[in-house]
Write a protein that holds these residues in place. Sequence first.
Motif, PDB file in Angstrom:
ATOM      1  N   VAL A  32       1.257  -1.389  -0.650  1.00 27.39           N
ATOM      2  CA  VAL A  32       0.263  -0.079   0.107  1.00 27.39           C
ATOM      3  C   VAL A  32       0.795   1.455   0.406  1.00 27.39           C
ATOM      4  N   PRO A  33       1.784   1.114   1.188  1.00 29.60           N
ATOM      5  CA  PRO A  33       2.697   2.409   0.593  1.00 29.60           C
ATOM      6  C   PRO A  33       3.447   3.077  -0.440  1.00 29.60           C
ATOM      7  N   VAL A  34       3.979   1.656  -0.950  1.00 31.06           N
ATOM      8  CA  VAL A  34       4.591   1.977  -2.643  1.00 31.06           C
ATOM      9  C   VAL A  34       3.931   2.108  -3.783  1.00 31.06           C
ATOM     10  N   MET A  35       2.141   1.620  -3.714  1.00 27.51           N
ATOM     11  CA  MET A  35       1.191   2.297  -4.585  1.00 27.51           C
ATOM     12  C   MET A  35       0.854   3.885  -4.065  1.00 27.51           C
ATOM     13  N   LEU A  36       1.212   4.062  -3.186  1.00 32.23           N
ATOM     14  CA  LEU A  36       0.172   5.347  -3.445  1.00 32.23           C
ATOM     15  C   LEU A  36       1.747   5.924  -3.307  1.00 32.23           C
ATOM     16  N   ASP A  44      -6.115   9.033  -7.528  1.00 36.36           N
ATOM     17  CA  ASP A  44      -6.922   8.866  -6.560  1.00 36.36           C
ATOM     18  C   ASP A  44      -6.061   8.238  -4.947  1.00 36.36           C
ATOM     19  N   LEU A  45      -5.326   8.814  -4.292  1.00 36.39           N
ATOM     20  CA  LEU A  45      -5.189   8.251  -3.027  1.00 36.39           C
ATOM     21  C   LEU A  45      -5.967   7.131  -2.410  1.00 36.39           C
ATOM     22  N   ALA A  46      -6.993   7.711  -2.298  1.00 35.36           N
ATOM     23  CA  ALA A  46      -8.467   7.167  -1.270  1.00 35.36           C
ATOM     24  C   ALA A  46      -8.436   5.960  -2.126  1.00 35.36           C
ATOM     25  N   ALA A  47      -8.726   6.049  -3.277  1.00 39.05           N
ATOM     26  CA  ALA A  47      -9.254   4.892  -3.578  1.00 39.05           C
ATOM     27  C   ALA A  47      -8.367   3.580  -3.987  1.00 39.05           C
ATOM     28  N   VAL A  48      -6.878   3.981  -3.941  1.00 40.61           N
ATOM     29  CA  VAL A  48      -5.621   2.983  -4.057  1.00 40.61           C
ATOM     30  C   VAL A  48      -5.523   2.310  -3.335  1.00 40.61           C
ATOM     31  N   GLU A  49      -5.508   2.986  -2.239  1.00 41.36           N
ATOM     32  CA  GLU A  49      -5.809   2.715  -0.794  1.00 41.36           C
ATOM     33  C   GLU A  49      -6.619   1.747  -0.724  1.00 41.36           C
ATOM     34  N   SER A  50      -7.754   1.974  -0.633  1.00 38.58           N
ATOM     35  CA  SER A  50      -8.895   1.231  -0.319  1.00 38.58           C
ATOM     36  C   SER A  50      -9.174   0.021  -1.392  1.00 38.58           C
ATOM     37  N   LEU A  51      -8.452   0.100  -2.188  1.00 39.64           N
ATOM     38  CA  LEU A  51      -8.919  -0.837  -3.478  1.00 39.64           C
ATOM     39  C   LEU A  51      -7.332  -2.069  -3.101  1.00 39.64           C
ATOM     40  N   ARG A  60       1.653   9.225  -6.587  1.00 39.87           N
ATOM     41  CA  ARG A  60       1.742  10.317  -6.654  1.00 39.87           C
ATOM     42  C   ARG A  60       2.825  11.522  -7.342  1.00 39.87           C
ATOM     43  N   THR A  61       3.943   9.948  -7.976  1.00 41.70           N
ATOM     44  CA  THR A  61       5.047  10.276  -8.467  1.00 41.70           C
ATOM     45  C   THR A  61       4.756  10.546  -9.812  1.00 41.70           C
ATOM     46  N   ALA A  62       4.477   8.831 -10.001  1.00 41.01           N
ATOM     47  CA  ALA A  62       4.398   8.081 -11.693  1.00 41.01           C
ATOM     48  C   ALA A  62       3.839   9.168 -12.488  1.00 41.01           C
TER      49      ALA A  62
END
Length: 226
Positions: free
Chosen positions: A108-112, A209-216, A116-118
């Motif tokens: 999760v931290p890596v994908m968040l 969409d950081l919230a959606a990424v983490e939730s998914l 933000r950066t990719a």
Amino acid sequence: MLEDRVHDTARARVPAQTRKVVRHSVRGQVLDALRAALLDGGLAPGEVYSGPALGERFGVSATPVREAMQQLALEGAVECLPNRGFRVLARTPRERAELAEVRALLEVPVMLRLARTAPPETWSDLRPAAEATAEAAATGDAAGYADADRAFHRAVLGLAGNEQLVRVSEDLHRRAQWPLPGAPRVRRAELVADAAEHAALLEALVAGDLAAVESLVRAHFRGAPA
């Protein structure tokens, strides 16, 4: 030839879209066939299997079977029983939940951070990997889907540039894929739903969409096909 017979056995369990790499090692072919058997019920949790018996089953000597089983022991799928063979380990629901939690802590931290950066086009380049999971899911083949699923996550995490992270995460991912004892065969609909989450994750990453990424991602780990 022995190698040809094992190759045919492994191919019978793997959908056509995954047969792009021809392994030249009998051990590698046997390992692929054993992993597929673990996922589709050909090797049952709690059962003991001997090297010679499995060698006869796959048309090879016991040596490559034992070598492949040693690798599966390192992956936590079997345990070695001196003078008897190998017992397929029974995964518990608690172990499955713990693996999902650890995977989330890593990924999760890596994908968040990547979200933000990719740049958006980075995620578009990963659409073929997501589509490959959907194609594998459509066949209803659990082993073929497991390979495509790991390949997608490996491609995403590979963008972080940390080879150790990719290696550790893939090991955890593979361990999480071993089925629970007595679990019914995974249905095609479950695989299709799991694959659809990859496409949804890419859309969330493109949108940042950081919230959606983490939730998914968290939901994806919790609901992975058993």
